[in-house]
Structure formats: C-alpha cells, structure tokens
Design an enzyme around this catalytic site. Structure first.
Site, PDB file in Angstrom:
ATOM      1  N   HIS A  61       0.744  -1.233   0.051  1.00 32.77           N
ATOM      2  CA  HIS A  61      -0.076   0.037   0.020  1.00 32.77           C
ATOM      3  C   HIS A  61       0.802   1.367   0.138  1.00 32.77           C
ATOM      4  O   HIS A  61       1.915   1.377   0.735  1.00 32.77           O
ATOM      5  CB  HIS A  61      -1.026  -0.033   1.192  1.00 32.77           C
ATOM      6  CG  HIS A  61      -0.388   0.109   2.527  1.00 32.77           C
ATOM      7  ND1 HIS A  61      -0.151   1.261   3.240  1.00 32.77           N
ATOM      8  CD2 HIS A  61      -0.202  -1.001   3.414  1.00 32.77           C
ATOM      9  CE1 HIS A  61       0.096   0.973   4.435  1.00 32.77           C
ATOM     10  NE2 HIS A  61       0.208  -0.488   4.588  1.00 32.77           N
ATOM     11  N   ASP A 170       5.939   1.982   6.835  1.00 35.33           N
ATOM     12  CA  ASP A 170       4.347   1.094   7.005  1.00 35.33           C
ATOM     13  C   ASP A 170       3.625   1.999   5.720  1.00 35.33           C
ATOM     14  O   ASP A 170       3.090   2.916   6.166  1.00 35.33           O
ATOM     15  CB  ASP A 170       3.908   1.190   8.171  1.00 35.33           C
ATOM     16  CG  ASP A 170       2.584   0.494   7.901  1.00 35.33           C
ATOM     17  OD1 ASP A 170       2.035   0.041   6.859  1.00 35.33           O
ATOM     18  OD2 ASP A 170       1.711   0.617   8.956  1.00 35.33           O
ATOM     19  N   GLU A 199      -5.179   1.641   2.530  1.00 32.10           N
ATOM     20  CA  GLU A 199      -4.945   0.576   3.349  1.00 32.10           C
ATOM     21  C   GLU A 199      -5.424   0.940   4.761  1.00 32.10           C
ATOM     22  O   GLU A 199      -6.051   0.286   5.385  1.00 32.10           O
ATOM     23  CB  GLU A 199      -3.638  -0.121   3.366  1.00 32.10           C
ATOM     24  CG  GLU A 199      -3.670  -1.371   3.767  1.00 32.10           C
ATOM     25  CD  GLU A 199      -3.227  -1.556   5.353  1.00 32.10           C
ATOM     26  OE1 GLU A 199      -3.076  -2.495   6.022  1.00 32.10           O
ATOM     27  OE2 GLU A 199      -2.668  -0.233   5.735  1.00 32.10           O
ATOM     28  N   GLU A 200      -4.792   2.141   5.158  1.00 36.66           N
ATOM     29  CA  GLU A 200      -4.733   2.497   6.384  1.00 36.66           C
ATOM     30  C   GLU A 200      -6.122   3.003   6.945  1.00 36.66           C
ATOM     31  O   GLU A 200      -6.406   3.137   8.306  1.00 36.66           O
ATOM     32  CB  GLU A 200      -3.848   3.816   6.796  1.00 36.66           C
ATOM     33  CG  GLU A 200      -2.446   3.347   6.505  1.00 36.66           C
ATOM     34  CD  GLU A 200      -1.768   2.320   7.510  1.00 36.66           C
ATOM     35  OE1 GLU A 200      -2.466   1.953   8.397  1.00 36.66           O
ATOM     36  OE2 GLU A 200      -0.637   2.069   7.506  1.00 36.66           O
ATOM     37  N   HIS A 312       3.709   3.974  12.457  1.00 33.89           N
ATOM     38  CA  HIS A 312       2.606   5.195  12.905  1.00 33.89           C
ATOM     39  C   HIS A 312       2.969   6.031  13.905  1.00 33.89           C
ATOM     40  O   HIS A 312       2.354   6.717  14.458  1.00 33.89           O
ATOM     41  CB  HIS A 312       1.409   4.181  13.255  1.00 33.89           C
ATOM     42  CG  HIS A 312       0.819   3.446  12.468  1.00 33.89           C
ATOM     43  ND1 HIS A 312      -0.583   3.108  12.344  1.00 33.89           N
ATOM     44  CD2 HIS A 312       1.111   2.703  11.382  1.00 33.89           C
ATOM     45  CE1 HIS A 312      -1.036   2.339  11.491  1.00 33.89           C
ATOM     46  NE2 HIS A 312       0.019   1.909  10.524  1.00 33.89           N
TER      47      HIS A 312
HETATM   48 CO    CO Z   1       0.687  -1.093   6.721  1.00 34.94          CO
END
Ligand code: CO
Length: 344
Positions: A61, A170, A199-200, A312
């Site tokens: 992603h 990420d 995606e998140e 994150h």
């Molecule tokens: Co991810």
C-alpha cells in the site's frame, strides 16, 4: 534504494499521488502494462516466461497514516483530523509537512510550565491539538493551506548503514521491495502488481485491485509492527517480530488467516536458500491480504513483512539486511512457486 524518496513523499490515505508518481517512474520500462485504476491504485503486469501457468499478485500500500486539515482558525492555526491509526501520544510537539507545497508546521501545545499536574500525566486528546504554520490569522493561512489538505510528520530519511530510519516505512518498505522485484528479470509466471490506496483506513484499494487483477495467489508486502525492545523482567512474552531476524511471514491478523500452504512454502523456500526468516507472532493489525483473499471466489494469500520499530509514529527504524533478505526470499519464491503448492 528508492526507500528514501518514498519515505519522504507525502501520501496520506486518499491522496497518494506523489508516491504513485515516484513508483510509476521507477517501474516504467520494466513492466509490460501499467495503469491507474478508478480509485488511484497503481496496477502493473509483468508477464512471465510462460513456463508456470499462474498469476501472482504482489501488493503493497502506498498510503500512510497522517492528518487532514479540517479548519483554518481565526488565530491562523489549523484544525485537523487523524487519518488512519495515528498514535495520539506521539503527535504533540512534532513538526509536520502540510499540503502539496510541504509547508512546515508544528503541532503546538501548552508549555509544560503552565500545565496542571493532571494535564502533565495524560495524553492530550487529538481534537484539542492545532497545527501552527506561523500564520498571523485565517486570511494568511488561507493563502497557504486548504481544508482537505493532508499533513504528515516532517521526517528526513536517514541511512545509518545497517539500519534505516524514516517515516511511513509502513508501507513504503513494502513498496520499495516490490519496485525492486518488478525491476528484475522476468519470472516463470505472470506477476500482477498492485500499489494500493487507502489501506490505513480499511484496506479499501486492495479489494478493488484484486477484483480487477483476478490473481491465483497473492502476497501482501508490508512494513509491520515490531516490539523487540527491552522488557520488564517479569514479562516473558516474546516479541512479535525482531529487527534483523529476516522477513516476517504472517500467520494470522485481524483481517485474515494466512493460507497455511503458502506459509509453509515461504518458510521452506527460505530454509532451502539459507535466507533468515521469522514468523509474525501476533494476531493484531491487518494488511491488504484481508481484502484480497475475499475477492471473487477467494485468493490464497499470505503476508510478508519487514519488521519496523515505531510504525505509525514520526520515525520508524528497520534493518537494511531485512529488506535485502525479503527481496531475496520473494525472488526465490517467485522462481519456484507452482500450481501444485495451492492445489486442493
Ligand atoms: Co501497512
């Protein structure tokens, strides 16, 4: 490695264009077809040599967690909402890049000197935070920022040799791995690549991408959670992943149970090729595999990840060797995967 460029790009969910442009430029000429779908997913086909009748989907992603500007205030400050699972404990006091012009701002707060004892001991709720871009009033702010603009942590990528630091690993780590795989030689089977959006906020791009690509097998590539830091002496739970221990094979998360045949295949391929690997030892979190495996009549899927500390948050940390080993493992897997692995 392209990870630097990808990490420093702003690609908060729903506004992945900057990341998409970098990736498209990097894979152009190395794939047979490339296009952007209606939701913004970047899809590409790299045809195989024709010796293995499979279509393998690779997924990573493009989006990252961040903030969306929701208001310009009379004092020139910006109100914002979190986009995706932003950790409220790590937002206060950080510098951010706002909007496509990458304006620098700071998430401001009350000086600690003026905080009551109660205020000092609690996390400041995100909805009481503001971004300060140094604008004197709403008029000045409105010349620079628009409601709906995205903001993300202003984090420079740092190459420390064996370890790499930056924001949005990420899933820019997964994107970087996938770019490398697509820039390589042809594989025995057709590879259908999806660099997905959103995606998140709920695996939204991946479902659409899988429906369009109609794969026989899918591999979701990720930068995943890692908690290998020192523990309390009485804490005997092993970490979910460890930096430097090789790519992490998913077993199960909130959105999917990995296909056990593919889990076994990846582990065996790693052992056969003397590539270190680990299992992702938690059921927390979710990846695009959660949406992909439910597409059409179902797609056998598995996740493979680079262990990244502090995802994150403003800065993540991972091992260069883990990324290289993930590329090696996937190259070996794509060279040896056959329909027999997923035959019922
Ligand atoms: Co991810």
């Amino acid at each position: 490695m392209i990870l630097r460029e990808l990490s420093e790009a702003i690609g908060v969910s729903g506004d992945e264009g900057a990341v998409r442009t970098i990736i498209k430029t990097a894979i152009d000429g190395h794939v047979d077809e490339v296009w952007v779908d209606n939701l913004g997913n970047l899809l590409a086909i790299k045809r195989g040599t024709g010796s293995v009748p499979l279509r393998v989907m690779l997924d990573a992603h493009m989006d990252e967690v961040g903030m969306m500007i929701t208001g310009l205030n009379a004092d020139g400050s910006l109100s914002f909402h979190p986009v995706g699972g932003l950790d409220p404990r790590v937002v206060l006091g950080k510098t951010v890049w706002v909007g496509p012009k990458r304006l620098v701002g700071v998430v401001g707060g009350k000086p600690i000197h003026l905080c009551t004892a109660k205020e000092r001991s609690r996390v400041v709720p995100m909805d009481s935070l503001r971004i300060d871009i140094g604008a004197a009033d709403e008029k000045e702010a409105s010349g620079k920022v628009k409601v709906g603009d995205r903001a993300t942590f202003a984090t420079e990528y740092r190459d420390l040799g064996a370890t790499l630091m930056g924001k949005a690993f990420d899933d820019r780590a997964g994107c970087a791995v996938m770019v490398e795989l697509l820039r390589g030689e042809r594989y025995p089977m057709d590879v259908a690549a999806a660099f997905t959006v959103q995606e998140e906020v709920g695996l939204r791009g991946a479902g659409v991408a899988a429906y369009r690509l109609e794969p026989d097998v899918a591999l979701a590539l990720e930068g995943t959670i890692c908690d290998d830091l020192p523990r309390e002496p009485d804490e005997d739970i092993s970490p979910v992943t460890e930096v430097g221990k090789g790519p992490a094979i998913s077993l199960m998360d909130r959105a999917t149970i990995a296909d056990p045949r593919l889990v076994r295949f990846l582990a065996e391929t790693a052992e056969l090729n003397h590539i270190p690997y680990q299992f992702r030892r938690t059921s927390a979190g979710g990846t695009d595999a959660g949406a992909i495996h439910l597409s059409r009549g179902g797609v056998p899927s598995v996740g493979l990840s680079v262990a990244c500390r502090y995802i994150h948050s403003p800065v993540a940390l991972c091992s260069r060797e883990d990324i290289e080993n993930m590329i090696r493992l996937l190259q070996a897997a794509l060279s040896s995967l056959t329909p027999a692995v997923i035959a019922r």
